[in-house]
Write a protein that holds these residues in place. Structure first.
Motif, PDB file in Angstrom:
ATOM      1  N   ALA A  48      27.124 -67.351 -12.577  1.00 15.03           N
ATOM      2  CA  ALA A  48      27.308 -68.399 -11.553  1.00 15.03           C
ATOM      3  C   ALA A  48      28.750 -68.405 -11.058  1.00 15.03           C
ATOM      4  N   MET A  49      29.693 -68.207 -11.970  1.00 21.41           N
ATOM      5  CA  MET A  49      31.100 -68.250 -11.566  1.00 21.41           C
ATOM      6  C   MET A  49      31.467 -67.017 -10.729  1.00 21.41           C
ATOM      7  N   LYS A  50      30.812 -65.901 -10.990  1.00 24.36           N
ATOM      8  CA  LYS A  50      31.030 -64.721 -10.154  1.00 24.36           C
ATOM      9  C   LYS A  50      30.531 -64.984  -8.727  1.00 24.36           C
ATOM     10  N   VAL A  51      29.396 -65.663  -8.629  1.00 18.30           N
ATOM     11  CA  VAL A  51      28.878 -66.002  -7.300  1.00 18.30           C
ATOM     12  C   VAL A  51      29.849 -66.950  -6.594  1.00 18.30           C
ATOM     13  N   MET A  52      30.306 -67.972  -7.335  1.00 20.55           N
ATOM     14  CA  MET A  52      31.230 -68.947  -6.730  1.00 20.55           C
ATOM     15  C   MET A  52      32.526 -68.285  -6.259  1.00 20.55           C
ATOM     16  N   GLY A  53      32.961 -67.275  -6.980  1.00 22.13           N
ATOM     17  CA  GLY A  53      34.237 -66.625  -6.654  1.00 22.13           C
ATOM     18  C   GLY A  53      34.099 -65.466  -5.681  1.00 22.13           C
ATOM     19  N   SER A  54      32.892 -65.237  -5.173  1.00 23.73           N
ATOM     20  CA  SER A  54      32.655 -64.085  -4.284  1.00 23.73           C
ATOM     21  C   SER A  54      33.659 -64.032  -3.141  1.00 23.73           C
ATOM     22  N   GLY A  55      34.273 -62.889  -2.978  1.00 26.65           N
ATOM     23  CA  GLY A  55      35.196 -62.691  -1.867  1.00 26.65           C
ATOM     24  C   GLY A  55      36.616 -63.167  -2.142  1.00 26.65           C
ATOM     25  N   LEU A  56      36.822 -63.885  -3.224  1.00 27.15           N
ATOM     26  CA  LEU A  56      38.175 -64.345  -3.544  1.00 27.15           C
ATOM     27  C   LEU A  56      38.896 -63.278  -4.362  1.00 27.15           C
ATOM     28  N   LYS A  57      40.209 -63.269  -4.262  1.00 28.59           N
ATOM     29  CA  LYS A  57      41.020 -62.335  -5.039  1.00 28.59           C
ATOM     30  C   LYS A  57      40.930 -62.721  -6.521  1.00 28.59           C
ATOM     31  N   GLY A  58      40.855 -61.717  -7.394  1.00 29.29           N
ATOM     32  CA  GLY A  58      40.768 -61.993  -8.827  1.00 29.29           C
ATOM     33  C   GLY A  58      39.328 -61.961  -9.291  1.00 29.29           C
ATOM     34  N   GLY A  59      39.120 -62.106 -10.603  1.00 28.53           N
ATOM     35  CA  GLY A  59      37.774 -61.954 -11.137  1.00 28.53           C
ATOM     36  C   GLY A  59      37.382 -63.018 -12.133  1.00 28.53           C
ATOM     37  N   ASN A  60      36.186 -62.837 -12.675  1.00 27.46           N
ATOM     38  CA  ASN A  60      35.624 -63.734 -13.686  1.00 27.46           C
ATOM     39  C   ASN A  60      35.025 -62.886 -14.796  1.00 27.46           C
ATOM     40  N   SER A  61      35.289 -63.266 -16.025  1.00 24.16           N
ATOM     41  CA  SER A  61      34.833 -62.444 -17.143  1.00 24.16           C
ATOM     42  C   SER A  61      34.388 -63.278 -18.340  1.00 24.16           C
ATOM     43  N   PHE A  62      33.459 -62.714 -19.072  1.00 26.13           N
ATOM     44  CA  PHE A  62      33.178 -63.189 -20.425  1.00 26.13           C
ATOM     45  C   PHE A  62      34.484 -63.105 -21.224  1.00 26.13           C
ATOM     46  N   MET A  63      34.726 -64.096 -22.075  1.00 25.82           N
ATOM     47  CA  MET A  63      35.998 -64.135 -22.807  1.00 25.82           C
ATOM     48  C   MET A  63      35.809 -64.815 -24.150  1.00 25.82           C
ATOM     49  N   GLU A 121      46.259 -59.677 -14.826  1.00 31.11           N
ATOM     50  CA  GLU A 121      47.312 -60.273 -14.001  1.00 31.11           C
ATOM     51  C   GLU A 121      47.753 -61.620 -14.549  1.00 31.11           C
ATOM     52  N   PRO A 122      49.066 -61.890 -14.535  1.00 31.95           N
ATOM     53  CA  PRO A 122      49.525 -63.230 -14.892  1.00 31.95           C
ATOM     54  C   PRO A 122      49.202 -64.220 -13.768  1.00 31.95           C
ATOM     55  N   GLY A 123      49.224 -65.514 -14.088  1.00 31.09           N
ATOM     56  CA  GLY A 123      48.995 -66.539 -13.059  1.00 31.09           C
ATOM     57  C   GLY A 123      48.034 -67.608 -13.528  1.00 31.09           C
ATOM     58  N   LEU A 124      47.776 -68.568 -12.649  1.00 29.56           N
ATOM     59  CA  LEU A 124      46.885 -69.676 -12.991  1.00 29.56           C
ATOM     60  C   LEU A 124      45.464 -69.167 -13.204  1.00 29.56           C
ATOM     61  N   ALA A 125      44.809 -69.725 -14.210  1.00 31.54           N
ATOM     62  CA  ALA A 125      43.435 -69.326 -14.532  1.00 31.54           C
ATOM     63  C   ALA A 125      42.780 -70.486 -15.276  1.00 31.54           C
ATOM     64  N   HIS A 170      33.323 -68.730 -27.001  1.00 33.09           N
ATOM     65  CA  HIS A 170      32.968 -67.927 -25.837  1.00 33.09           C
ATOM     66  C   HIS A 170      33.174 -68.750 -24.577  1.00 33.09           C
ATOM     67  N   THR A 171      33.716 -68.104 -23.547  1.00 31.56           N
ATOM     68  CA  THR A 171      33.924 -68.803 -22.280  1.00 31.56           C
ATOM     69  C   THR A 171      33.694 -67.843 -21.126  1.00 31.56           C
ATOM     70  N   CYS A 172      33.743 -68.415 -19.924  1.00 33.19           N
ATOM     71  CA  CYS A 172      33.982 -67.580 -18.754  1.00 33.19           C
ATOM     72  C   CYS A 172      35.426 -67.830 -18.361  1.00 33.19           C
ATOM     73  N   TYR A 173      36.192 -66.750 -18.297  1.00 29.17           N
ATOM     74  CA  TYR A 173      37.596 -66.813 -17.894  1.00 29.17           C
ATOM     75  C   TYR A 173      37.656 -66.507 -16.404  1.00 29.17           C
ATOM     76  N   SER A 174      38.294 -67.395 -15.649  1.00 25.30           N
ATOM     77  CA  SER A 174      38.326 -67.203 -14.200  1.00 25.30           C
ATOM     78  C   SER A 174      39.737 -67.142 -13.658  1.00 25.30           C
ATOM     79  N   GLN A 175      39.967 -66.147 -12.814  1.00 23.34           N
ATOM     80  CA  GLN A 175      41.261 -66.043 -12.122  1.00 23.34           C
ATOM     81  C   GLN A 175      41.186 -66.661 -10.737  1.00 23.34           C
ATOM     82  N   ASN A 176      39.985 -66.891 -10.227  1.00 26.86           N
ATOM     83  CA  ASN A 176      39.920 -67.307  -8.821  1.00 26.86           C
ATOM     84  C   ASN A 176      39.218 -68.639  -8.568  1.00 26.86           C
TER      85      ASN A 176
END
Ligand code: MN
Length: 496
Positions: free
Chosen positions: A317-332, A386-390, A449-455
């Motif tokens: 779901a988070m990958k869908v929400m982040g579609s087209g945005l810079k950065g990614g979403n991952s299992f973490m 990449e470093p930055g807000l997440a 376990h989480t979803c880690y999101s950069q975007n």
């Protein structure tokens, strides 16, 4: 990932018949301009479709009914340019099954000081018309997002953007299928949960498939398919020398490719949006899927290890929400800590399966032994991020409800290179600080376990939770443990 422009939200303006033709013509004109402007804005990822002004209970009911039935419609943006007596809205709102955003805006940005007269006042009434509309939704206890601001204001557009992305995630879950290969990791508590309740609440189905059935598909993979994927690995990543053609472990790379092709074939044939596996049940598989899970995630599939279907679905779901945005979403997974008082931080990783979408630079493709599972050495992609807000997000099953927990973090570069760490990793500092952030997470029952999101931001996830009607708990810059504990206590009552 998904092209969100295939989806649409409807721009619905409320009014009434009292104003006469002239005013209603203006209302429609202005609504068209706003809808077109939202539709054309690069800040809004979906199409915004203008709908004719609704002025009666029948028209309101009809537009809500149409929205429910329209496959590509993922929500309604409602605005009362004039006054729209809200009892007219009860019938429609009662049946509306799509998310609603109440856009409290006004056509004119400024008061036309020189020219303002009663005609202007008659037309530009949202300041009170929207209050009437707000009341009925509050009276009916309906969740919605209220966005206040001029329709050309970047800040308003950003809030609408977050909501449309959350609605796209919600829409993606409806009718979605997730495959589990093997059950839960034995004895683990937090990855368990009520799959029936999840289907009722979230709309997706989770079912199990025999590992043997997957192995059969893996074994049907052809040499030609494997050759092509191994070539893609060589073109895309820096292969460790032993994995290169002619190298001592090249056969393991071919085995990894075979597993990836097999899983993808299985998922695509069954129309699945994600999957879980578990190292305790890999009967007939040569390696634990490492690079396979990493690459399938970056193609948009949800994934989580050890049977954790809640996180797998959340990743999707988070990958869908982040579609087209810079950065990614991952299992973490929160793995290990750096407790140096001057620089406390968390090292996040997993045994293998971190999504390539969050990689910094070109990943290195490597093979190393894996201490658990009793299988051959698995191939994996190794990288920094990449470093930055997440943020990290986790859905937990509280028994009587689901809780979506979010911790805002800031990712940092590793202090030194990690030459002996054979997995992809992220270093982050939790907000508000390490001690409070981790204590709050544990008190809230957040999973490892989480979803880690950069975007995505906590706003996307808060909107998402409200659409789902589940509890949302945020650990951010302002979190204070005393208040936080009270919030958890009070939520117990609120969700009773
Ligand atoms: Mn794990």
């Amino acid at each position: 990932m998904l092209d969100l422009k295939k989806l649409e939200v409807w721009f619905v303006t409320g009014s009434q018949d009292l104003y006469g033709e002239e005013t209603l013509k203006k209302v429609a004109e202005h609504s068209k301009v706003i809808a077109a402007s939202l539709n054309d804005s690069p800040q809004i990822p979906v199409r915004v479709v203008f709908k004719p002004t609704v002025k009666s209970p029948e028209e309101i009911f009809a537009v809500c009914q149409d929205a429910n039935a329209a496959k590509d419609c993922i929500g309604i943006i409602a605005w009362m340019h004039t006054f729209s007596p809200a009892k007219m809205w009860i019938g429609g709102l009662k049946i509306l099954q799509k998310p609603l955003l109440h856009f409290h805006t006004q056509f004119n940005r400024d008061i036309p000081w020189e020219n303002i007269d009663m005609d202007f006042m008659n037309l530009n009434q949202s300041a009170h018309g929207d209050r009437e509309f707000g009341f009925i939704m509050t009276r009916m206890r309906l969740n919605r997002k209220v966005v206040v601001g001029h329709w050309q204001d970047t800040e308003s557009l950003e809030k609408i953007n977050a909501w449309t992305r959350a609605a796209a995630g919600l829409n993606d879950w409806k009718g979605a299928r997730y495959a589990r290969f093997g059950d839960n990791m034995r004895y683990v508590a937090v990855t368990e949960g009520d799959k029936v309740e999840a289907e009722i609440k979230f709309g997706y189905a989770v079912n199990t498939y025999g590992v043997g059935d997957l192995v059969k598909v893996i074994n049907e993979t052809t040499d030609k398919q494997i050759d092509a994927l191994v070539q893609e690995y060589a073109d895309t990543y820096t292969l460790m020398p032993s994995l290169v053609k002619g190298g001592a472990q090249h056969q393991s790379l071919r085995e990894a490719a075979k597993i990836e092709i097999g899983i993808e074939t299985f998922l695509s044939a069954g129309n699945f949006k994600g999957f879980t596996d578990t190292f305790e049940d890999l009967h007939g598989m040569v390696q634990l899927p490492g690079i396979a899970a990493q690459r399938l995630m970056s193609k948009g599939y949800g994934f989580a290890g050890e049977g954790d279907w809640k996180t797998a679905a959340l990743v999707r779901a988070m990958k869908v929400m982040g579609s087209g945005l810079k950065g990614g979403n991952s299992f973490m997974e929160d793995y290990t800590y750096h407790f140096n008082p001057d620089n406390r931080m968390v090292l996040g990783a997993h045994m293998l399966e971190i999504c390539e979408s969050i990689a910094q630079g070109k990943p290195s493709c490597e093979i190393h032994p894996l201490g658990i599972g009793g299988k051959a050495d698995p191939v994996r992609l190794v990288f920094n991020t990449e470093p930055g807000l997440a943020l990290n997000a986790s859905i937990v099953d509280m028994g009587n409800r689901f809780r979506l927990l979010v911790n805002e973090v800031v990712a940092v570069n590793p202090l030194q290179s990690l030459p002996k760490l054979p997995v992809a990793r992220v270093l982050w500092k939790p907000y508000p600080n390490m001690h409070t952030g981790c204590a709050a997470w544990i008190l809230a029952g957040g999973a490892h376990h989480t979803c880690y999101s950069q975007n995505l931001t906590s706003e996307h996830l808060q909107d998402f939770a409200e659409m789902l009607g589940i509890e949302f708990v945020l650990i951010g810059k302002d979190t204070n443990l005393y208040q936080f504990k009270n919030e958890l206590r009070w939520n117990e009552i609120a969700f009773k």
